[in-house]
Design a protein around this motif. Structure first.
Motif, mmCIF file in Angstrom:
data_model
loop_
_atom_site.group_PDB
_atom_site.id
_atom_site.type_symbol
_atom_site.label_atom_id
_atom_site.label_comp_id
_atom_site.label_asym_id
_atom_site.label_seq_id
_atom_site.Cartn_x
_atom_site.Cartn_y
_atom_site.Cartn_z
ATOM 1 N N SER A 5 0.821 -1.208 0.000
ATOM 2 C CA SER A 5 0.000 0.000 0.000
ATOM 3 C C SER A 5 0.854 1.257 0.000
ATOM 4 C CB SER A 5 -0.946 -0.016 1.214
ATOM 5 O OG SER A 5 -0.206 -0.234 2.381
ATOM 6 N N ILE A 6 2.090 1.159 0.488
ATOM 7 C CA ILE A 6 2.988 2.309 0.439
ATOM 8 C C ILE A 6 3.222 2.731 -1.007
ATOM 9 C CG2 ILE A 6 5.391 3.050 0.817
ATOM 10 C CD1 ILE A 6 5.402 1.312 3.311
ATOM 11 N N TRP A 7 3.365 1.746 -1.870
ATOM 12 C CA TRP A 7 3.679 2.052 -3.269
ATOM 13 C C TRP A 7 2.454 2.412 -4.087
ATOM 14 C CZ3 TRP A 7 8.403 3.086 -4.447
ATOM 15 C CH2 TRP A 7 9.443 2.544 -3.659
ATOM 16 N N LEU A 8 1.258 2.111 -3.538
ATOM 17 C CA LEU A 8 0.047 2.271 -4.318
ATOM 18 C C LEU A 8 -0.174 3.712 -4.767
ATOM 19 C CD1 LEU A 8 -2.131 0.306 -5.284
ATOM 20 C CD2 LEU A 8 -3.569 1.143 -3.416
ATOM 21 N N VAL A 9 -0.025 4.649 -3.812
ATOM 22 C CA VAL A 9 -0.326 6.044 -4.121
ATOM 23 C C VAL A 9 0.652 6.638 -5.146
ATOM 24 C CG1 VAL A 9 -0.567 8.357 -3.171
ATOM 25 C CG2 VAL A 9 -1.494 6.390 -1.923
ATOM 26 N N PRO A 10 1.975 6.524 -4.907
ATOM 27 C CA PRO A 10 2.893 7.057 -5.926
ATOM 28 C C PRO A 10 2.690 6.395 -7.295
ATOM 29 C CG PRO A 10 4.100 6.291 -3.982
ATOM 30 C CD PRO A 10 2.671 6.007 -3.727
ATOM 31 N N ALA A 11 2.401 5.086 -7.295
ATOM 32 C CA ALA A 11 2.217 4.401 -8.571
ATOM 33 C C ALA A 11 1.003 4.954 -9.303
ATOM 34 C CB ALA A 11 2.053 2.894 -8.344
ATOM 35 N N LEU A 12 -0.064 5.190 -8.537
ATOM 36 C CA LEU A 12 -1.286 5.730 -9.129
ATOM 37 C C LEU A 12 -1.032 7.115 -9.715
ATOM 38 C CD1 LEU A 12 -4.055 4.304 -9.112
ATOM 39 C CD2 LEU A 12 -4.772 5.974 -7.397
ATOM 40 N N VAL A 13 -0.296 7.948 -8.949
ATOM 41 C CA VAL A 13 0.003 9.302 -9.404
ATOM 42 C C VAL A 13 0.852 9.258 -10.679
ATOM 43 C CG1 VAL A 13 1.267 11.406 -8.853
ATOM 44 C CG2 VAL A 13 -0.186 10.318 -7.124
ATOM 45 N N LEU A 14 1.867 8.364 -10.659
ATOM 46 C CA LEU A 14 2.726 8.237 -11.836
ATOM 47 C C LEU A 14 1.922 7.800 -13.059
ATOM 48 C CD1 LEU A 14 6.144 6.628 -10.836
ATOM 49 C CD2 LEU A 14 5.713 8.748 -12.098
ATOM 50 N N GLY A 15 1.048 6.806 -12.856
ATOM 51 C CA GLY A 15 0.228 6.314 -13.954
ATOM 52 C C GLY A 15 -0.647 7.410 -14.521
ATOM 53 N N LEU A 16 -1.301 8.182 -13.628
ATOM 54 C CA LEU A 16 -2.165 9.270 -14.089
ATOM 55 C C LEU A 16 -1.352 10.336 -14.825
ATOM 56 C CD1 LEU A 16 -4.669 9.722 -11.132
ATOM 57 C CD2 LEU A 16 -5.174 9.040 -13.487
ATOM 58 N N LEU A 17 -0.168 10.637 -14.290
ATOM 59 C CA LEU A 17 0.699 11.623 -14.942
ATOM 60 C C LEU A 17 1.058 11.160 -16.352
ATOM 61 C CD1 LEU A 17 3.400 13.034 -12.498
ATOM 62 C CD2 LEU A 17 1.775 14.276 -13.933
ATOM 63 N N PHE A 18 1.382 9.863 -16.468
ATOM 64 C CA PHE A 18 1.793 9.297 -17.750
ATOM 65 C C PHE A 18 0.683 9.445 -18.782
ATOM 66 C CE2 PHE A 18 2.097 5.451 -20.485
ATOM 67 C CZ PHE A 18 3.281 5.768 -21.118
ATOM 68 N N VAL A 19 -0.580 9.237 -18.312
ATOM 69 C CA VAL A 19 -1.709 9.302 -19.246
ATOM 70 C C VAL A 19 -2.112 10.748 -19.533
ATOM 71 C CG1 VAL A 19 -4.133 8.680 -19.553
ATOM 72 C CG2 VAL A 19 -2.548 7.020 -18.578
ATOM 73 N N LEU A 20 -2.064 11.599 -18.503
ATOM 74 C CA LEU A 20 -2.698 12.920 -18.622
ATOM 75 C C LEU A 20 -1.734 14.070 -18.895
ATOM 76 C CD1 LEU A 20 -5.311 12.546 -15.733
ATOM 77 C CD2 LEU A 20 -5.676 12.281 -18.186
ATOM 78 N N TRP A 21 -0.417 13.816 -18.984
ATOM 79 C CA TRP A 21 0.510 14.947 -19.098
ATOM 80 C C TRP A 21 0.251 15.864 -20.283
ATOM 81 C CZ3 TRP A 21 3.602 15.725 -23.274
ATOM 82 C CH2 TRP A 21 3.847 14.615 -24.094
ATOM 83 N N PRO A 22 -0.301 15.372 -21.420
ATOM 84 C CA PRO A 22 -0.507 16.321 -22.526
ATOM 85 C C PRO A 22 -1.401 17.494 -22.138
ATOM 86 C CG PRO A 22 -0.784 14.080 -23.296
ATOM 87 C CD PRO A 22 -0.681 14.005 -21.812
ATOM 88 N N TRP A 23 -2.354 17.258 -21.191
ATOM 89 C CA TRP A 23 -3.243 18.348 -20.797
ATOM 90 C C TRP A 23 -2.532 19.334 -19.881
ATOM 91 C CZ3 TRP A 23 -5.442 13.623 -21.998
ATOM 92 C CH2 TRP A 23 -6.492 13.660 -22.909
#
Lengths: 331, 291
Positions: A5-23
């Motif tokens: 669970s420690i890694w869950l939050v940073p991983a989620l943020v990284l994943g969202l960043l990877f998908v949404l950075w163009p915006w």
């Protein structure tokens, strides 16, 4: 499990960043370039299922990329469905077709499996090239009406990026669970796995079916990205390129091929302008990786460099079956 | 008319035999599907083209092509394949890399354009056969194929070296137990495979053209021939070359687009129904190499 669970939050943020950075801010050129790269990343991950998970070498993976391209293209032309719905339908249909074809191919192993996959892919390539009325032949498949939301470069990037994130995360999850262990057990020792009731042909066939479906998704997205497609996209060069990506990235990991697919696509598209001999250097790097880094760049982890480290990769040990055995296992 | 088509098919068969015999032998003794053969083919193709353009005769150009391709194969075997000899998967992947590197190198040095290879003297002439002009070169090609087949047969059947090679193909373990040193034998057969691919390259130039894609263009046909003939069997390669050469000429004569498709389909059917090929050994009799 707290460690996870420690890694869950940073991983989620990284994943969202990877998908949404163009915006958040990205030039049109960069977004466009990365779209192609991410699609190749998906394709490389799908080939990792072949080379890394079943341990078989296929020289015809471009076939499934082509099934995605022409499947989605022709389905959209015929039905005017939403592009992503068509993509999903094609992917779902590809899996059983691939399973049946691989039931036949898997009668062979090693070099013979490599050759039959090569032959079947070339056969399909020749069919697509000659079925001019349906596919446009060498003039290419054009005039596919894509859904209007895919005209936005940011959306066109976000769709494959999401697919890649889901593919990598779910394959890592599967890999750590029972199903993944069965697949790897079958790869490493088919006879022993069979004694535990896991049919080699069934397990490898299902893995290859999943791989083909994912490759078809990559192909469909490639069509959406390019707006048109030519038979050469499913030619042997595509099969060789994805093989090089996965070997360089490391067939033993899932991150390796995904990152190698993206990085090599970016390098090719930025270096072809400066050196016309990109493919030559790629070939040299690839041969060196096969010779000195059997686990690929993804295998370059500190504990792996420790000489007494027990675990060996699939390519280090050699494939589970000898190349001139076309049936049966290593034992 | 049909006589000419059949003769053209036989000359194609001769070319396919030279192109595929080395691949088949190398697979027989090393268990390696040698993609790099397409690279040695290119080395031979461009060497002969270069030599012909600099005043050499055709025979000398072909011999030079075979020699250089053989040396290239020997170096590759020693540097890249030998360290991986317990790893058939790694060797297969390496030969693919060698093919890609050699294709790109040729592309770099000589450019992507198709070079013409004009034949001088009687090689470029035609003779009337069944009332139609037939290229002399096609007849020379057939002759070259026959000579190379007889040479291979002579070495394999008539010399102690050939006996060792056949023993190694039959069973590497038994050959080693009988005191045959298989490692140098592997290098030698691999180099001979390179020589044959180089010769095939020299023979291809005058009718197929000289261009960097020639190696990959002929690769699929090589695979079709060795699969149908049976990997490791020279006799099988000869029979399969005739079948494929004639099929290509005859089908190609009536429906040009279908020729390759029909041949690929034949390869798939043979792979599925009889993976050891028409004349190959039953797989059960093979031992895994380097065991």
């Amino acid at each position: 499990m707290p460690r996870k669970s420690i890694w869950l939050v940073p991983a989620l943020v990284l994943g969202l960043l990877f998908v949404l950075w163009p915006w958040i801010g990205g030039s049109l050129y960069l977004v466009n370039l990365l779209t192609g790269a991410v699609i190749w990343g998906i394709f490389a991950v799908s080939y990792d299922l072949v080379l890394g998970w079943t341990g078989e070498i296929s020289f015809g993976h471009a076939l499934w990329f082509g099934v995605g391209i022409y499947g989605v293209g022709l389905l959209v032309q015929a039905t005017h469905w939403d592009t992503l719905v068509a993509l999903l339908v094609v992917a779902v249909l590809t899996a059983p077709v691939s399973f049946v074809i691989h039931l036949v191919s898997l009668r062979l192993r090693g070099a013979y499996f490599a050759m039959i996959t090569f032959a079947i892919a070339e056969f399909a390539y020749l069919l697509v090239q000659n079925a001019t009325a349906l596919t446009g032949g060498t003039n290419g498949l054009t005039g596919v009406m894509l859904s209007s939301y895919l005209l936005s470069p940011n959306v066109l990037y976000a769709v494959p990026a999401t697919v890649l994130v889901i593919a990598v995360v779910s394959l890592r999850a599967v890999s750590a669970r029972r199903v993944g262990r069965i697949v790897h057990a079958v790869r490493d020792n088919p006879t022993r796995a069979a004694l535990f009731g896991h049919s080699e042909v069934l397990v490898k066939g299902l893995t290859l079916a999943a791989s083909s479906a994912l490759a078809a998704v990559a192909g469909g997205l490639y069509l959406a990205y390019q707006g048109m497609a030519f038979p050469d996209a499913m030619g042997s060069n595509t099969s060789f390129t994805v093989l090089l990506m996965v070997v360089i990235g490391g067939a033993d990991s899932i991150w390796g091929p995904a990152i190698a697919g993206i990085a090599l696509y970016l390098l090719e598209n930025s270096l072809s302008a400066t050196t016309a001999h990109w493919s030559l250097w790629l070939g040299v790097v690839y041969v060196l990786v096969v010779r000195f880094l059997p686990l690929g760049l993804g295998g370059l982890r500190p504990e792996r460099l420790w000489p007494w480290h027990g675990r060996t990769g699939i390519l280090q040990e050699g494939l589970p079956v000898a190349a001139d055995h076309h049936k049966g296992g290593r034992d | 008319m049909i006589v000419n088509v059949v003769l053209a098919g036989i000359s194609l068969a001769a070319f396919y035999f030279v192109l595929s015999a080395g691949l088949s032998l190398v697979f027989g003794i090393m268990g390696v599907l040698n993609f790099a053969s397409a690279g040695y083919f290119l080395v031979g193709l461009y060497t002969s083209w270069y030599l012909l353009g600099h005043g050499s005769g055709f025979v000398l150009a072909a011999l030079g092509a075979g020699l250089l391709a053989g040396i290239a194969a020997l170096v590759i075997e020693f540097v890249l394949l030998r360290p991986l000899y317990r790893n058939p998967g790694g060797q297969l992947l390496t030969t693919l890399g060698v093919m890609l590197i050699l294709s790109e190198a040729v592309n770099w040095v000589f450019g992507p354009q198709i070079q013409q290879e004009p034949l001088s003297g009687f090689l470029g002439a035609t003779v009337p056969i069944a009332g139609l002009p037939f290229p002399v070169y096609r007849l020379v090609l057939t002759g070259a194929g026959v000579v190379i087949y007889l040479l291979i047969l002579l070495v394999l059947r008539g010399t102690s070296l050939g006996l060792k090679v056949r023993a190694g193909v039959e069973s590497q373990t038994l050959a080693e137990l009988s005191g045959i040193r298989v490692m140098p034998l592997r290098s030698l057969v691999y180099a001979i495979g390179g020589v044959l691919a180089g010769l095939a390259g020299a023979l291809y130039g005058p009718f197929g053209g000289v261009y960097p894609g020639a190696g990959t263009d002929t690769l699929l046909l090589t695979f079709i021939v060795v699969v149908i003939g049976g990997l490791g069997s020279v006799g099988g390669t000869l029979v399969a070359s005739l079948v494929i050469g004639l099929a290509e000429a005859l089908v190609g004569f009536y429906a040009p687009n279908l020729a390759l498709t029909v041949n690929v389909l034949a390869m798939i059917v043979v792979l599925v129904l009889r993976p050891q090929g028409l004349l190959g050994q039953a797989p059960g009799r093979r031992d895994t190499h380097a065991a």
